[in-house]
Design a protein around this motif. Structure first.
Motif, PDB file in Angstrom:
ATOM      1  N   GLU A  25       0.920  -1.303  -0.027  1.00 19.07           N
ATOM      2  CA  GLU A  25      -0.091  -0.048  -0.075  1.00 19.07           C
ATOM      3  C   GLU A  25       0.786   1.225  -0.189  1.00 19.07           C
ATOM      4  O   GLU A  25       0.518   2.080  -0.752  1.00 19.07           O
ATOM      5  N   VAL A  26       2.146   1.230   0.780  1.00 18.76           N
ATOM      6  CA  VAL A  26       2.725   2.391   0.740  1.00 18.76           C
ATOM      7  C   VAL A  26       3.504   2.548  -0.262  1.00 18.76           C
ATOM      8  O   VAL A  26       3.562   3.687  -1.091  1.00 18.76           O
ATOM      9  N   HIS A  27       4.001   1.499  -0.953  1.00 19.42           N
ATOM     10  CA  HIS A  27       4.670   1.637  -2.397  1.00 19.42           C
ATOM     11  C   HIS A  27       3.554   1.924  -3.397  1.00 19.42           C
ATOM     12  O   HIS A  27       3.932   2.759  -4.374  1.00 19.42           O
ATOM     13  N   GLY A  28       2.222   1.434  -3.323  1.00 17.43           N
ATOM     14  CA  GLY A  28       1.239   2.094  -4.482  1.00 17.43           C
ATOM     15  C   GLY A  28       1.053   3.378  -4.113  1.00 17.43           C
ATOM     16  O   GLY A  28       0.938   4.218  -5.378  1.00 17.43           O
ATOM     17  N   THR A  29       0.934   4.082  -2.891  1.00 19.45           N
ATOM     18  CA  THR A  29       0.913   5.570  -2.909  1.00 19.45           C
ATOM     19  C   THR A  29       2.056   6.290  -3.350  1.00 19.45           C
ATOM     20  O   THR A  29       2.027   7.315  -4.181  1.00 19.45           O
ATOM     21  N   LEU A  30       3.351   5.700  -3.069  1.00 22.06           N
ATOM     22  CA  LEU A  30       4.570   6.156  -3.475  1.00 22.06           C
ATOM     23  C   LEU A  30       4.400   6.115  -5.046  1.00 22.06           C
ATOM     24  O   LEU A  30       4.958   7.195  -5.754  1.00 22.06           O
ATOM     25  N   THR A  31       4.237   5.206  -5.700  1.00 23.63           N
ATOM     26  CA  THR A  31       4.103   5.075  -7.243  1.00 23.63           C
ATOM     27  C   THR A  31       3.210   6.001  -7.639  1.00 23.63           C
ATOM     28  O   THR A  31       3.602   6.892  -8.850  1.00 23.63           O
ATOM     29  N   GLY A  32       2.045   6.292  -7.073  1.00 20.83           N
ATOM     30  CA  GLY A  32       1.016   7.247  -7.914  1.00 20.83           C
ATOM     31  C   GLY A  32       1.572   8.512  -7.766  1.00 20.83           C
ATOM     32  O   GLY A  32       1.284   9.482  -8.490  1.00 20.83           O
ATOM     33  N   MET A  33       2.263   8.927  -6.488  1.00 18.49           N
ATOM     34  CA  MET A  33       2.688  10.179  -6.404  1.00 18.49           C
ATOM     35  C   MET A  33       3.855  10.382  -7.546  1.00 18.49           C
ATOM     36  O   MET A  33       3.929  11.623  -8.051  1.00 18.49           O
ATOM     37  N   LEU A  34       4.471   9.677  -7.497  1.00 17.06           N
ATOM     38  CA  LEU A  34       5.976   9.650  -8.396  1.00 17.06           C
ATOM     39  C   LEU A  34       5.199   9.824 -10.184  1.00 17.06           C
ATOM     40  O   LEU A  34       6.019  10.520 -10.659  1.00 17.06           O
ATOM     41  N   LYS A  39       9.534  13.970  -8.842  1.00 18.35           N
ATOM     42  CA  LYS A  39      10.360  14.553  -7.621  1.00 18.35           C
ATOM     43  C   LYS A  39       9.822  14.491  -6.317  1.00 18.35           C
ATOM     44  O   LYS A  39      10.144  14.914  -5.354  1.00 18.35           O
ATOM     45  N   ALA A  40       8.533  13.961  -6.220  1.00 19.41           N
ATOM     46  CA  ALA A  40       7.844  13.696  -4.849  1.00 19.41           C
ATOM     47  C   ALA A  40       8.748  12.827  -4.045  1.00 19.41           C
ATOM     48  O   ALA A  40       9.403  11.805  -4.316  1.00 19.41           O
ATOM     49  N   SER A  41       8.290  13.348  -2.709  1.00 21.43           N
ATOM     50  CA  SER A  41       9.103  12.645  -1.519  1.00 21.43           C
ATOM     51  C   SER A  41       8.272  11.291  -1.203  1.00 21.43           C
ATOM     52  O   SER A  41       7.071  11.429  -1.333  1.00 21.43           O
ATOM     53  N   PRO A  42       8.809  10.338  -0.487  1.00 25.37           N
ATOM     54  CA  PRO A  42       8.215   9.110  -0.111  1.00 25.37           C
ATOM     55  C   PRO A  42       7.072   9.869   0.892  1.00 25.37           C
ATOM     56  O   PRO A  42       7.396  10.675   1.761  1.00 25.37           O
ATOM     57  N   PRO A  43       6.006   8.899   0.971  1.00 28.30           N
ATOM     58  CA  PRO A  43       4.878   9.472   1.713  1.00 28.30           C
ATOM     59  C   PRO A  43       5.281   9.100   3.323  1.00 28.30           C
ATOM     60  O   PRO A  43       6.161   8.291   3.331  1.00 28.30           O
ATOM     61  N   ARG A  44       4.751   9.731   4.144  1.00 31.82           N
ATOM     62  CA  ARG A  44       4.988   9.477   5.481  1.00 31.82           C
ATOM     63  C   ARG A  44       3.932   8.265   5.824  1.00 31.82           C
ATOM     64  O   ARG A  44       2.965   8.185   5.515  1.00 31.82           O
ATOM     65  N   ALA A  45       4.726   7.285   6.508  1.00 29.97           N
ATOM     66  CA  ALA A  45       4.163   5.744   6.359  1.00 29.97           C
ATOM     67  C   ALA A  45       3.177   5.932   8.086  1.00 29.97           C
ATOM     68  O   ALA A  45       2.461   5.226   7.903  1.00 29.97           O
ATOM     69  N   VAL A  46       3.498   6.939   8.849  1.00 27.49           N
ATOM     70  CA  VAL A  46       2.951   6.962  10.307  1.00 27.49           C
ATOM     71  C   VAL A  46       2.415   8.258  10.329  1.00 27.49           C
ATOM     72  O   VAL A  46       3.498   9.242   9.989  1.00 27.49           O
TER      73      VAL A  46
END
Length: 182
Positions: A25-34, A39-46
């Motif tokens: 789920e975290v990777h999916g969110t990051l991939t969508g952001m990218l 240039k998006a930063s990794p999402p905060r996981a918590v």
């Protein structure tokens, strides 16, 4: 770090932080952001909790690995999902959560407009929306067939995400391989 190492580090960090998110789920969110902003930063996981250094390192490595795969002319991007030795039901759930995270990542900043996409890529986004609700059914009792179906879905997600990325992001700057030979 290998994809398995990153998955394990994310799983450990998320569990330690008592997050309900999964590595996929975290990777999916990051991939969508990218896909929307490379240039998006990794999402905060918590939220409201200090992320561990291990989790921060895993997220940074995941970001770099994801960008490398998305920009790779050989289309080497792969969604971060459990290994094939994990029960099929859990892998299907992980794929659904990956897709849900991806859709969230696409829309997280409010700039994503699916109407600006080609018809083919809009269809991919619609399909990923359907996949975010995927699950096994009673008809999936034929394990071999269900495994093949799952593999096809993962490949569809992999290629579909590449299509979205290529449509939303310009190619990397710098000379192409052909231009550098002259």
């Amino acid at each position: 770090m290998s994809q398995t190492d990153i998955f394990d580090a994310l799983q450990h960090g998320l569990t330690e932080a008592r997050s309900v998110q999964t590595p996929g789920e975290v990777h999916g969110t990051l991939t969508g952001m990218l896909c929307v902003d490379n240039k998006a930063s990794p999402p905060r996981a918590v939220d409201d909790v200090e992320q561990s250094e291990m989790l921060d390192t895993a997220l940074s490595a995941l970001r770099e690995m994801t960008l490398e795969g998305l920009f790779d002319p050989d289309l080497s991007f792969k969604p971060l999902l459990p290994d094939d030795d994990v029960a099929l039901e859990r892998r299907v759930q992980a794929l659904a959560r990956w897709c849900a995270g991806y859709l969230y990542g696409l829309s997280h900043d409010g700039t994503f407009d699916p109407e600006q996409l080609s018809a083919e890529v809009r269809e991919v986004v619609r399909d990923l929306t359907q996949l975010s609700r995927a699950g096994l059914t009673a008809e999936d009792s034929d394990v071999e067939s269900a495994e093949a179906d799952y593999a096809e879905l993962v490949e569809y997600v992999r290629v579909g995400v590449q299509m979205v990325f290529l449509e939303l992001q310009p190619p990397r700057e710098g000379p192409t391989e052909r231009e550098s030979l002259h």
